[in-house]
Structure formats: C-alpha cells, structure tokens
Design a protein around this motif. Structure first.
Motif, PDB file in Angstrom:
ATOM      1  N   ARG A 191       0.830  -1.191   0.000  1.00 14.24           N
ATOM      2  CA  ARG A 191       0.000   0.000   0.000  1.00 14.24           C
ATOM      3  C   ARG A 191       0.880   1.261   0.000  1.00 14.24           C
ATOM      4  O   ARG A 191       0.584   2.230  -0.700  1.00 14.24           O
ATOM      5  N   GLU A 192       1.978   1.200   0.771  1.00 16.29           N
ATOM      6  CA  GLU A 192       2.900   2.344   0.777  1.00 16.29           C
ATOM      7  C   GLU A 192       3.382   2.631  -0.643  1.00 16.29           C
ATOM      8  O   GLU A 192       3.448   3.787  -1.085  1.00 16.29           O
ATOM      9  N   ILE A 193       3.719   1.548  -1.361  1.00 15.70           N
ATOM     10  CA  ILE A 193       4.203   1.727  -2.730  1.00 15.70           C
ATOM     11  C   ILE A 193       3.120   2.366  -3.587  1.00 15.70           C
ATOM     12  O   ILE A 193       3.371   3.283  -4.368  1.00 15.70           O
ATOM     13  N   GLY A 194       1.856   1.904  -3.398  1.00 14.19           N
ATOM     14  CA  GLY A 194       0.737   2.482  -4.120  1.00 14.19           C
ATOM     15  C   GLY A 194       0.595   3.971  -3.835  1.00 14.19           C
ATOM     16  O   GLY A 194       0.405   4.781  -4.742  1.00 14.19           O
ATOM     17  N   ILE A 195       0.698   4.330  -2.546  1.00 12.30           N
ATOM     18  CA  ILE A 195       0.559   5.746  -2.171  1.00 12.30           C
ATOM     19  C   ILE A 195       1.680   6.567  -2.814  1.00 12.30           C
ATOM     20  O   ILE A 195       1.439   7.624  -3.393  1.00 12.30           O
ATOM     21  N   ARG A 196       2.890   6.037  -2.711  1.00 11.55           N
ATOM     22  CA  ARG A 196       4.026   6.779  -3.283  1.00 11.55           C
ATOM     23  C   ARG A 196       3.841   6.970  -4.792  1.00 11.55           C
ATOM     24  O   ARG A 196       4.103   8.046  -5.316  1.00 11.55           O
ATOM     25  N   LYS A 197       3.353   5.926  -5.462  1.00  4.45           N
ATOM     26  CA  LYS A 197       3.144   6.073  -6.901  1.00  4.45           C
ATOM     27  C   LYS A 197       2.031   7.075  -7.176  1.00  4.45           C
ATOM     28  O   LYS A 197       2.113   7.862  -8.121  1.00  4.45           O
ATOM     29  N   ALA A 198       0.972   7.060  -6.347  1.00  6.63           N
ATOM     30  CA  ALA A 198      -0.147   7.975  -6.567  1.00  6.63           C
ATOM     31  C   ALA A 198       0.300   9.428  -6.450  1.00  6.63           C
ATOM     32  O   ALA A 198      -0.174  10.286  -7.176  1.00  6.63           O
ATOM     33  N   VAL A 199       1.253   9.701  -5.531  1.00 11.51           N
ATOM     34  CA  VAL A 199       1.687  11.092  -5.378  1.00 11.51           C
ATOM     35  C   VAL A 199       2.835  11.429  -6.314  1.00 11.51           C
ATOM     36  O   VAL A 199       3.388  12.517  -6.234  1.00 11.51           O
ATOM     37  N   GLY A 200       3.202  10.497  -7.205  1.00 12.75           N
ATOM     38  CA  GLY A 200       4.123  10.879  -8.265  1.00 12.75           C
ATOM     39  C   GLY A 200       5.431  10.133  -8.341  1.00 12.75           C
ATOM     40  O   GLY A 200       6.288  10.495  -9.150  1.00 12.75           O
ATOM     41  N   ALA A 201       5.625   9.090  -7.509  1.00 10.67           N
ATOM     42  CA  ALA A 201       6.869   8.328  -7.613  1.00 10.67           C
ATOM     43  C   ALA A 201       6.859   7.528  -8.910  1.00 10.67           C
ATOM     44  O   ALA A 201       5.857   6.911  -9.250  1.00 10.67           O
ATOM     45  N   THR A 202       7.961   7.554  -9.650  1.00 13.92           N
ATOM     46  CA  THR A 202       8.066   6.714 -10.832  1.00 13.92           C
ATOM     47  C   THR A 202       8.518   5.322 -10.406  1.00 13.92           C
ATOM     48  O   THR A 202       8.939   5.110  -9.266  1.00 13.92           O
ATOM     49  N   SER A 203       8.455   4.378 -11.344  1.00  3.05           N
ATOM     50  CA  SER A 203       8.929   3.024 -11.046  1.00  3.05           C
ATOM     51  C   SER A 203      10.397   3.059 -10.630  1.00  3.05           C
ATOM     52  O   SER A 203      10.830   2.339  -9.733  1.00  3.05           O
ATOM     53  N   ARG A 204      11.151   3.947 -11.300  1.00  5.70           N
ATOM     54  CA  ARG A 204      12.576   4.064 -10.970  1.00  5.70           C
ATOM     55  C   ARG A 204      12.770   4.544  -9.537  1.00  5.70           C
ATOM     56  O   ARG A 204      13.666   4.089  -8.833  1.00  5.70           O
ATOM     57  N   ASP A 205      11.912   5.507  -9.103  1.00  4.03           N
ATOM     58  CA  ASP A 205      11.998   5.996  -7.727  1.00  4.03           C
ATOM     59  C   ASP A 205      11.793   4.838  -6.740  1.00  4.03           C
ATOM     60  O   ASP A 205      12.525   4.705  -5.760  1.00  4.03           O
ATOM     61  N   LEU A 216       3.499  16.053   8.957  1.00  6.74           N
ATOM     62  CA  LEU A 216       4.325  16.936   8.146  1.00  6.74           C
ATOM     63  C   LEU A 216       5.048  16.156   7.041  1.00  6.74           C
ATOM     64  O   LEU A 216       5.058  16.563   5.876  1.00  6.74           O
ATOM     65  N   GLU A 217       5.639  15.002   7.425  1.00  7.50           N
ATOM     66  CA  GLU A 217       6.373  14.209   6.430  1.00  7.50           C
ATOM     67  C   GLU A 217       5.438  13.667   5.349  1.00  7.50           C
ATOM     68  O   GLU A 217       5.810  13.577   4.179  1.00  7.50           O
ATOM     69  N   ASN A 218       4.207  13.297   5.764  1.00 11.13           N
ATOM     70  CA  ASN A 218       3.239  12.824   4.779  1.00 11.13           C
ATOM     71  C   ASN A 218       2.926  13.908   3.756  1.00 11.13           C
ATOM     72  O   ASN A 218       2.824  13.639   2.564  1.00 11.13           O
ATOM     73  N   VAL A 219       2.786  15.140   4.241  1.00 10.18           N
ATOM     74  CA  VAL A 219       2.458  16.229   3.315  1.00 10.18           C
ATOM     75  C   VAL A 219       3.663  16.561   2.430  1.00 10.18           C
ATOM     76  O   VAL A 219       3.515  16.967   1.277  1.00 10.18           O
ATOM     77  N   MET A 220       4.858  16.332   2.961  1.00 11.43           N
ATOM     78  CA  MET A 220       6.066  16.621   2.183  1.00 11.43           C
ATOM     79  C   MET A 220       6.316  15.607   1.067  1.00 11.43           C
ATOM     80  O   MET A 220       7.068  15.882   0.124  1.00 11.43           O
ATOM     81  N   LEU A 221       5.675  14.428   1.196  1.00 13.55           N
ATOM     82  CA  LEU A 221       5.978  13.321   0.281  1.00 13.55           C
ATOM     83  C   LEU A 221       5.879  13.682  -1.211  1.00 13.55           C
ATOM     84  O   LEU A 221       6.824  13.420  -1.968  1.00 13.55           O
ATOM     85  N   PRO A 222       4.778  14.302  -1.679  1.00 12.28           N
ATOM     86  CA  PRO A 222       4.716  14.598  -3.123  1.00 12.28           C
ATOM     87  C   PRO A 222       5.838  15.534  -3.567  1.00 12.28           C
ATOM     88  O   PRO A 222       6.279  15.470  -4.718  1.00 12.28           O
ATOM     89  N   MET A 223       6.297  16.392  -2.650  1.00 15.24           N
ATOM     90  CA  MET A 223       7.338  17.350  -3.036  1.00 15.24           C
ATOM     91  C   MET A 223       8.706  16.681  -3.178  1.00 15.24           C
ATOM     92  O   MET A 223       9.572  17.177  -3.894  1.00 15.24           O
ATOM     93  N   ILE A 224       8.888  15.551  -2.439  1.00 20.20           N
ATOM     94  CA  ILE A 224      10.139  14.800  -2.621  1.00 20.20           C
ATOM     95  C   ILE A 224      10.250  14.373  -4.077  1.00 20.20           C
ATOM     96  O   ILE A 224      11.286  14.535  -4.714  1.00 20.20           O
ATOM     97  N   TYR A 225       9.121  13.858  -4.615  1.00 17.56           N
ATOM     98  CA  TYR A 225       9.161  13.366  -5.987  1.00 17.56           C
ATOM     99  C   TYR A 225       9.100  14.510  -6.996  1.00 17.56           C
ATOM    100  O   TYR A 225       9.299  14.306  -8.180  1.00 17.56           O
ATOM    101  N   ALA A 226       8.806  15.730  -6.514  1.00 15.74           N
ATOM    102  CA  ALA A 226       8.851  16.888  -7.403  1.00 15.74           C
ATOM    103  C   ALA A 226      10.199  17.590  -7.309  1.00 15.74           C
ATOM    104  O   ALA A 226      10.383  18.647  -7.909  1.00 15.74           O
ATOM    105  N   ASP A 227      11.112  16.999  -6.495  1.00 14.71           N
ATOM    106  CA  ASP A 227      12.450  17.552  -6.367  1.00 14.71           C
ATOM    107  C   ASP A 227      12.467  18.968  -5.778  1.00 14.71           C
ATOM    108  O   ASP A 227      13.297  19.795  -6.145  1.00 14.71           O
ATOM    109  N   VAL A 228      11.554  19.222  -4.855  1.00 13.24           N
ATOM    110  CA  VAL A 228      11.557  20.519  -4.176  1.00 13.24           C
ATOM    111  C   VAL A 228      12.625  20.467  -3.082  1.00 13.24           C
ATOM    112  O   VAL A 228      12.734  19.466  -2.382  1.00 13.24           O
ATOM    113  N   PRO A 229      13.430  21.519  -2.934  1.00 12.60           N
ATOM    114  CA  PRO A 229      14.472  21.483  -1.905  1.00 12.60           C
ATOM    115  C   PRO A 229      13.875  21.318  -0.505  1.00 12.60           C
ATOM    116  O   PRO A 229      12.762  21.771  -0.249  1.00 12.60           O
ATOM    117  N   ARG A 230      14.647  20.685   0.383  1.00 12.02           N
ATOM    118  CA  ARG A 230      14.128  20.287   1.678  1.00 12.02           C
ATOM    119  C   ARG A 230      13.565  21.470   2.483  1.00 12.02           C
ATOM    120  O   ARG A 230      12.499  21.360   3.089  1.00 12.02           O
TER     121      ARG A 230
END
Lengths: 431, 226
Positions: free
Chosen positions: A337-351, B104-118
């Motif tokens: 599920r964590e992997i699903g969430i990470r992918k939903a918020v924009g993680a690529t397969s490579r990530d 806080l970390e949960n909300v930061m998660l999408p920004m990690i993958y958007a490469d936003v600085p910490r």
C-alpha cells in the motif's frame, strides 16, 4: 469551519521535473525506514556482519601466521640446515631413534672440513628438564652443549659477560652462558651474574655471560636455556654413549649461500654414509632437516588453508545475502500500500526501484562496515593472544566492503523490481 | 472558461481470458477550470475506473484525454507519474497516509518526488497544514490523529504541489456525519478559492454540495446535472 488563511487562488507551478529523485533523498528515506524498524534491520544485517567479519578475521590471521613463519625463516637464515642423529642400527636392525646417538662431534668436524659448500658447522647436544639450583631458587630448563659457532649462526649476543671461549671448550670447563629468562628466574634484576656459581644436575658451574632476549619461535621460549661447552655436556651431563668419539644430537650447517644448500645436503649425505659405512639400499642413520623447505611447505599449506576457510566464510556471506533478499521480499509485500501511495503522489517506477534497492544496499554495506570493524578487532585480539604479527591487508577491507555492496545489489534486485512493477491501483487497494 | 479536462470517446475494456469486459463505453466528459463535480453511480457503473483514468493511475483502452491542454493519451508510465505528481492531488476514502511518517512528512511526500528542496518542502508543508487547521499536529503520526484530522492531512498532501485538479474518491466514506460535513465544507472552500475538484461518491447529500453531478451507469454517462 474556520476561515482559510489564504483565500486567493493558488497558482500552480508547471515546471518540468527531473525524472530521478536525488540520491540523497532516497538515502534519507531508506535510512528513516530502516531506522524505524531497528530490530528487523539489525537482524537482517547480522548475516552480512558475520560473513564479512569472518572473511576479514581469517585473512588477517592467515596473513599474520604466514608473516610469522617468514620471520622465522629470516631468523634461521635461509641457508641453514640441520643434521640430526637418526636411528641406531645393530646388524641392520633399527633400534629406534634415540636409542643411541649415531652422530658424533667428529662427524661434524669432518663435515666442516670436507664439505666445500659448508661455511660453518655447529654441533649440539641437548637435554630438557635439567634441574638448576642457585641458593634457594630451583628451576628446570633446557641445557644445550655446543661449540663456539653456535652463537654466531644463531645470532646470540651477550648482554652481560661473554659466551664461553675456546679454552673452556677444549678443557670441558664447567661454565654456563644463560638465556635471559633463566637469568631473570635465578637472579634479582640488579644482582651481578658473572662469576656466580650455579648447580646444574648437582654439579657446580660458573656463569660467564647472559644472552640478549631472543623471544619465542614456534611456541618455544628461546630464552629458557643454558649453554655450556659441548665437551663438558658430553662428559658430565649426558655421558658418552657413542661408539666412537663425542656423541651429539646433531649439528647445524650454514652453507656459504642459499644456492649452495642443496649441494651441501648432497655432500653431507655422502660423507656421512661413507663415515658410517652405509651402502645404498640401506637406510641412513641420520636425518637432514632443511628448515627452509619445511617452513616454505608450511607457509604454502597455511596459504591455501586461509583461502579455503576464507571461502567457507564467503559462503556465510551468501547466506547473509539470502537473508536480506528474504526480508526485502517480505518488506515489499508488507508495504504494497505504501508503494501504491508513493506512486499515486508521483513516484516513478525508478523511484520505487531505487528506494528498495538502496534499503538493501544500506543494510548490507552498513553490515559490511560493522563486519570490517569487528573482523579487525577479532584479528587484533587473536594476534595479541597467539603472538603473531597483526596484519590487516588493505585489499581484504576493500574486498569486504565491495563484496557487501554487491550482496546488497544482488539481494535487493528482485524485491526492488517487484516493488517497482506493482500496479498503483492494485497496490492502493491492498490491505 | 477553459476546459481542465476534455475526454472524447474514452473506453476501457478488461480482458478476462477469452472474454472482453467493457467497463467504459465511449465516455465524453468535459470539466472546466474551477468546477466542482461529483461523479455518482452504482457499484460497477464504471465510476471508479473513470476516476482512475482521470487520475492517471490507469490508461484508457482508446479515446482522447486532454488535461489542462496536455494530451495524455500517449504518455508512458513515467510521464503519467509526472502528471500525478504535478497536476493531480488525490484524496482517498481510507486516507492512505504512510503510518510511519508524521503529518508533516506525509504532506512533504509529493514534493520529494517533485524535487523541491528540503527547506522549501518544510515551509510549504507547514503552510498547507496550518491552512487546514492542523498547525499544532505537525509531528503527529496518523495513528495519533482522528479520522477527520487524517483526512485533512491527506487533503493538505493533495494540495501541496498546487495541482490542477483534486480527485476525491469517497472522501467522507470512512467518517461520521459531523466530520463528513467539516471535510465537505473544507473542499467547498477550496473550490471557492479556485481549485478544480472532482469527487466520486454514492452519497447524495455529499454530491448535493457540488455544483454539478454526473451520473454513470453501465459504463456510460447517463445524466449530467448542472
């Protein structure tokens, strides 16, 4: 419902992003994940720790022991061999080694004269567990009767007084040159030794000198010894049991150089057979021990043994890697599920791939670093206890660390690929 | 107003062995920028599949999908991940927060993958949580928060990358009626501030709070109420 702080429309940024999340981010994420699961992480790590520390310990101990034998070769000199008395024979029937001495001082002297390859010859007659008394002090030590070449060939230097001299040897005088341990046991540190009397086997001997410490070799304390003239040893302590001349246990022969050792061995064999009337097909009544050969053999056996045990230790590393792979597979399933969430918020397969692969590599590499540290510690302890040189070859540290890195990649590869391949919808709806 | 979403002839067919099961049949759908839309329908009507396709979690079998002027029909998996990250914010029925991370970390998660600085991540996530009234819960883990608070964290996470579209899948489905109202008010308020919101629900009272209701049945849109 409280009023939102910022009522104006949010403007969106539409900048193109890099396709790969930076390594430091992935490392931080992995470290946090692993840290939040300390027990599992450390147990998983243990396999690699054990594997790497064994490899480091074994190579280090192996190298240390080999180095110590090399040092022994150097201490002996590479051009030295020992000829020792073999089994005496009566009418062609062996009486067993030590039944009577078959070598005499005269043999040794003849060899010194007749063997061109011989630079020096030193005969010796030795007995262990000899009681030595001074005043109320009573010790047991080794008594070695020898000639004047012995201290030269064996690099024995006096720290007090001198070795006994030619006159002592010719006359068979009761004089003693002490090993440093014997001196320490019989005398107080500041007591004078030269000219003092000792009783060896109840007979009175005068101390003429004390040797510098020689340390230990092959588990034998080279300082726990007393040197006396060979003539006196033969007449007073052992009793002459040879048929002709002064019986000896054997003699050391120093060839003029290392290349001459083989020809010296050949010449010695021939002369001794001639002198003892041994014709081919009969068995020699002496033995030639080429210590360099023995030690070289020992050293190469030790080398292959190290390699073999090291390889077995390497197998434990494979087991450690399988442990990591196992836990990573479980971890991927647990965290679907964590992997699903990470992918939903924009993680690529490579990530996702790099996150799980990094976790595996971090486990194994940190395990490797700990293993190297522990291995060095074990090796140092062993070297200290068993008194051989402490050597940690740099290549073994490098090999250990890169091996653990490779184990991490191999063990994490399949689980990480499984994680990366997960379909986000399925992953999100898993329990 | 410009179209945020334009879908033309979207179909989705699942292959179960020999059998082709059409789930979406030639769906045409437009959602304008700033709209507040509810998608309703019975289970099996295809609304979740449509939602997944809108959210780029899934691909249509055929048809044209343009989101904010970008044609998404031909994108590969990485491209879709990119769209999810930059254009879409998800709010799920089960909140779907990472249990080991703080709010806080949960909300930061999408920004990690958007490469936003910490440092900027920290600031934006803190701002987002303060806006929805959780400024004092930054360091709490999901298990230390009520359902309503968890859903607020999820909404903050959905908003933090300034998406073009917020997709909410039964956002009140796991909440009591009082908390549901609060969450719906929050979504309404966000829409008033200009965020385009599409939500899937089977709850008529929830749908009634939106500005447009799209009914789905057997893989087609049967009625769009304005």
């Amino acid at each position: 419902m409280k009023q939102l702080a910022n009522p104006q429309p949010i403007t969106r940024s539409r900048r193109p992003r890099k396709r790969q999340t930076s390594l430091s981010e992935v490392l931080i994420m992995s470290a946090e994940t692993l840290w939040s699961n300390k027990l599992r992480t450390s147990l998983t790590m243990l396999g690699v720790v054990i594997g790497i520390s064994s490899v480091i310990t074994i190579t280090s101990v192996g190298q240390g022991v080999q180095k110590s034998t090399e040092l022994q070769i150097q201490a002996l000199g590479t051009n030295v061999m020992m000829v020792s008395a073999g089994a005496a024979r009566t009418g062609g029937i062996s009486q067993g080694a030590g039944s009577a001495s078959t070598l005499t001082w005269e043999d040794a002297q003849a060899i010194a004269k007749q063997v061109p390859a011989a630079k020096a010859v030193s005969a010796f007659l030795q007995r262990g567990s000899i009681q030595v008394v001074r005043g109320n002090t009573n010790i047991s030590t080794i008594l070695l009767g020898t000639d004047l070449n012995y201290p030269i060939m064996k690099n024995i230097h006096p720290q007090e007084g001198l070795f006994f001299n030619q006159g002592d040897l010719d006359a068979g005088r009761p004089v003693a040159f002490l090993g440093s341990k014997v001196r320490d046991e019989l005398f107080n540190p500041d007591e004078p030794t030269i000219g003092t009397d000792l009783r060896i086997r109840g007979k009175r001997y005068t101390v003429v000198g004390v040797a510098e410490s020689k340390g230990t070799a092959g588990g034998q304390d080279l300082d726990d010894i007393i040197y006396i003239p060979l003539t006196n040893m033969s007449a007073q302590i052992v009793g002459n049991n040879a048929l002709t001349g002064v019986a000896i246990n054997g003699f050391w022969l120093e060839a003029s150089d290392a290349d001459q050792l083989n020809s010296a061995q050949f010449q010695v064999t021939n002369i001794l057979r001639l002198r003892h009337g041994i014709h081919p097909s009969a068995v020699d009544d002496f033995r030639i021990i080429n210590l360099v050969d023995i030690i070289t053999t020992f050293s190469s056996v030790m080398g292959s043994l190290t390699l073999m045990v090291g390889a077995i230790a390497g197998i434990s590393l494979i087991v450690g890697g399988i442990g990591i792979a196992n836990i990573m597979l479980v971890s991927v399933m647990e965290r679907t599920r964590e992997i699903g969430i990470r992918k939903a918020v924009g993680a690529t397969s490579r990530d996702i791939l790099s996150q799980f692969l990094t976790e595996s590599i971090v486990i194994s590499t940190v395990g490797g670093i700990i293993g190297v540290g522990l291995g060095i510690g074990f090796a140092f302890t062993a070297a200290t206890i068993f008194k051989f040189p402490f050597i940690v070859p740099l290549w073994s540290i490098g090999a250990g660390l890169s091996l653990s890195f490779v184990v991490g990649i191999l063990a994490g590869g399949i689980p990480a690929r499984n994680a990366a391949k997960l379909d986000p919808i399925t992953a999100l709806h898993s329990e | 107003m410009a179209n945020m979403i334009s879908m033309e002839g979207i179909t989705k067919t699942y292959h179960l062995g020999e059998l082709d099961v059409p789930v979406l049949k030639e769906v045409d759908l437009s959602i304008e920028d700033g709209e507040y839309v509810a998608i309703m329908g019975a289970s099996g009507s295809g609304k979740s599949t449509l939602m997944n396709i809108i959210g780029c979690l899934d691909r249509s079998t055929s048809g044209l999908y343009i989101l904010d002027g970008r044609n998404l029909t031909t994108l590969d998996d990485d491209g879709l991940a990119d769209i999810r990250n930059q254009y879409i914010g998800f709010v799920f029925q089960q909140f779907n927060l990472l249990p080991r991370l703080t709010a806080l970390e949960n909300v930061m998660l999408p920004m990690i993958y958007a490469d936003v600085p910490r440092s900027q991540r920290l600031k934006s996530a803190t701002d987002a949580l303060e806006k929805i009234g959780l400024g004092d819960r930054l360091k709490n883990r999901p298990s230390q928060l009520s359902g309503g608070q968890q859903q607020r964290v999820a909404i903050a996470r959905a908003l933090v990358n300034h998406p073009a579209l917020v997709l909410a899948d039964e956002p009140t489905g796991a909440l009591d009626s009082q908390t549901s109202r609060e969450i719906m008010n929050l979504l309404t308020e966000l829409n008033q501030q200009g965020t385009t919101i599409a939500l899937v629900t089977h709850d008529a009272t929830v749908a009634a709070q939106t500005k447009r209701i799209i009914h789905m049945q057997d893989g087609v849109i049967v009625e769009a109420v304005n």
